[in-house]
Design a protein around this motif. Structure first.
Motif, mmCIF file in Angstrom:
data_model
loop_
_atom_site.group_PDB
_atom_site.id
_atom_site.type_symbol
_atom_site.label_atom_id
_atom_site.label_comp_id
_atom_site.label_asym_id
_atom_site.label_seq_id
_atom_site.Cartn_x
_atom_site.Cartn_y
_atom_site.Cartn_z
ATOM 1 N N GLU A 272 84.415 49.553 63.367
ATOM 2 C CA GLU A 272 82.983 49.227 63.249
ATOM 3 C C GLU A 272 82.474 48.244 64.295
ATOM 4 O OE1 GLU A 272 84.555 46.082 60.448
ATOM 5 O OE2 GLU A 272 85.131 48.230 60.995
ATOM 6 N N MET A 273 83.196 47.541 64.885
ATOM 7 C CA MET A 273 82.965 46.545 65.874
ATOM 8 C C MET A 273 83.050 47.025 67.432
ATOM 9 S SD MET A 273 84.304 42.724 64.192
ATOM 10 C CE MET A 273 83.536 42.271 65.893
ATOM 11 N N CYS A 274 84.419 47.575 67.496
ATOM 12 C CA CYS A 274 84.507 48.230 68.787
ATOM 13 C C CYS A 274 85.760 49.200 68.802
ATOM 14 C CB CYS A 274 84.947 47.279 69.777
ATOM 15 S SG CYS A 274 86.566 46.276 69.032
ATOM 16 N N ARG A 275 85.863 49.963 69.931
ATOM 17 C CA ARG A 275 86.886 50.923 70.125
ATOM 18 C C ARG A 275 87.612 50.650 71.467
ATOM 19 N NH1 ARG A 275 84.786 56.720 68.732
ATOM 20 N NH2 ARG A 275 86.792 57.341 69.348
ATOM 21 N N TYR A 276 88.945 50.826 71.442
ATOM 22 C CA TYR A 276 89.576 50.750 72.902
ATOM 23 C C TYR A 276 89.854 52.033 73.223
ATOM 24 C CZ TYR A 276 90.110 45.664 73.269
ATOM 25 O OH TYR A 276 89.929 44.076 73.396
ATOM 26 N N VAL B 250 92.127 40.843 70.391
ATOM 27 C CA VAL B 250 92.753 42.370 70.451
ATOM 28 C C VAL B 250 93.001 42.939 69.163
ATOM 29 C CG1 VAL B 250 94.098 44.027 71.440
ATOM 30 C CG2 VAL B 250 93.172 42.137 72.942
ATOM 31 N N ARG B 251 93.792 42.079 68.385
ATOM 32 C CA ARG B 251 94.547 42.772 67.015
ATOM 33 C C ARG B 251 93.433 42.592 66.032
ATOM 34 N NH1 ARG B 251 98.172 38.914 68.524
ATOM 35 N NH2 ARG B 251 97.621 37.418 67.027
ATOM 36 N N LEU B 252 92.412 41.771 65.978
ATOM 37 C CA LEU B 252 91.100 41.856 65.097
ATOM 38 C C LEU B 252 90.372 43.090 65.503
ATOM 39 C CD1 LEU B 252 90.247 38.272 64.845
ATOM 40 C CD2 LEU B 252 90.935 39.680 62.942
ATOM 41 N N ALA B 253 89.996 43.173 66.963
ATOM 42 C CA ALA B 253 89.281 44.440 67.402
ATOM 43 C C ALA B 253 89.621 45.731 66.823
ATOM 44 C CB ALA B 253 89.088 44.244 68.847
ATOM 45 N N ILE C 92 96.963 45.768 75.912
ATOM 46 C CA ILE C 92 95.611 45.474 76.034
ATOM 47 C C ILE C 92 95.471 44.055 76.365
ATOM 48 C CG2 ILE C 92 93.358 45.398 74.669
ATOM 49 C CD1 ILE C 92 94.555 48.158 73.425
ATOM 50 N N ALA C 93 96.198 43.327 75.415
ATOM 51 C CA ALA C 93 95.702 41.905 75.629
ATOM 52 C C ALA C 93 96.433 41.436 77.155
ATOM 53 C CB ALA C 93 96.486 40.958 74.743
ATOM 54 N N ASP C 94 97.532 41.924 77.520
ATOM 55 C CA ASP C 94 97.906 41.758 78.894
ATOM 56 C C ASP C 94 96.934 42.116 79.645
ATOM 57 O OD1 ASP C 94 99.690 40.877 80.918
ATOM 58 O OD2 ASP C 94 99.981 43.038 81.200
ATOM 59 N N PHE C 95 96.425 43.230 79.664
ATOM 60 C CA PHE C 95 95.245 43.920 80.750
ATOM 61 C C PHE C 95 94.230 43.009 80.763
ATOM 62 C CE2 PHE C 95 96.329 48.559 80.841
ATOM 63 C CZ PHE C 95 97.728 48.206 81.581
ATOM 64 N N ASN C 96 93.708 42.397 79.371
ATOM 65 C CA ASN C 96 92.663 41.538 79.435
ATOM 66 C C ASN C 96 92.831 40.236 80.038
ATOM 67 O OD1 ASN C 96 90.877 43.497 77.949
ATOM 68 N ND2 ASN C 96 91.444 42.477 76.003
ATOM 69 N N ILE C 97 93.908 39.713 80.145
ATOM 70 C CA ILE C 97 94.109 38.447 80.880
ATOM 71 C C ILE C 97 94.358 38.688 82.263
ATOM 72 C CG2 ILE C 97 96.183 36.754 81.255
ATOM 73 C CD1 ILE C 97 96.630 37.088 78.105
ATOM 74 N N GLN D 123 92.426 50.857 80.947
ATOM 75 C CA GLN D 123 91.898 50.742 79.501
ATOM 76 C C GLN D 123 90.191 50.481 79.499
ATOM 77 O OE1 GLN D 123 93.279 46.770 77.719
ATOM 78 N NE2 GLN D 123 91.627 45.912 78.598
ATOM 79 N N THR D 124 89.724 50.563 78.286
ATOM 80 C CA THR D 124 88.262 50.224 78.407
ATOM 81 C C THR D 124 87.963 50.010 76.894
ATOM 82 O OG1 THR D 124 85.943 50.362 79.131
ATOM 83 C CG2 THR D 124 87.163 52.338 78.499
ATOM 84 N N MET D 125 86.872 49.333 76.555
ATOM 85 C CA MET D 125 86.483 49.176 75.315
ATOM 86 C C MET D 125 85.225 49.356 75.050
ATOM 87 S SD MET D 125 86.719 45.690 73.072
ATOM 88 C CE MET D 125 85.382 44.814 74.131
#
Length: 163
Positions: free
Chosen positions: A49-53, A41-44, A16-21, A65-67
């Protein structure tokens, strides 16, 4: 190519981090800090309760991916799900990965009584993404997005805002 949509797990953080970059580089010409994105990404993934991937897989490989994040609307007494961090690997584009992710999210949203709609923002010059979202049935909301972003202050020592 059969697609499988699933929830992301902590084991997916590096992908996910790679895709975001890649997403930031391709869509906005921005180079993101690998450490910051990885931590984000690790925190997410640790705070549903904040988000979902959600991830799209084909032949056992993650290809998209999407979030979603959440916004309460007191005007509607409901929650908008914001679609963010949309990325599909170049070789899998125009083969239904985003459509499958979008339809999965739509189905989940429509089955959740508190959800009143879906929203997303897109970089104004990203014509391919804009057309993709239009084909999915989304329309421009008529709102402009404004922000104060002081996240760079963690990296740069000079404050960027007066707030």
């Amino acid at each position: 190519m059969p697609l499988h949509i699933r929830n992301a797990t902590p084991d997916d953080a590096a992908t996910i981090a790679d895709f975001n970059i890649r997403l930031a580089r391709e869509s906005e010409g921005k180079e993101l800090d690998v450490g910051v994105v990885g931590r984000g990404v690790r925190l997410a993934l640790a705070k549903p309760e904040m988000c979902r991937y959600f991830l799209a897989e084909a032949e056992g490989r993650i290809i998209g991916q999407t979030m979603i994040t959440y916004e309460w609307s007191d005007w509607r007494a409901g929650v908008f799900w914001w679609i963010q961090s949309v990325y599909v690997v170049p070789l899998a584009r125009r083969q239904g990965a985003f459509r499958a992710l979008f339809e999965h999210i739509c189905q989940l949203a429509r089955s959740s009584p508190e959800v009143c709609g879906l929203r997303l923002y897109v970089e104004e010059h990203n014509a391919a993404a804009i057309e993709t979202y239009r084909r999915a049935g989304m329309v421009a909301s008529g709102h402009l997005l404004y922000e104060l972003d002081w996240s760079s202050e963690m990296i740069v020592s000079q404050p960027q805002t007066n707030c």
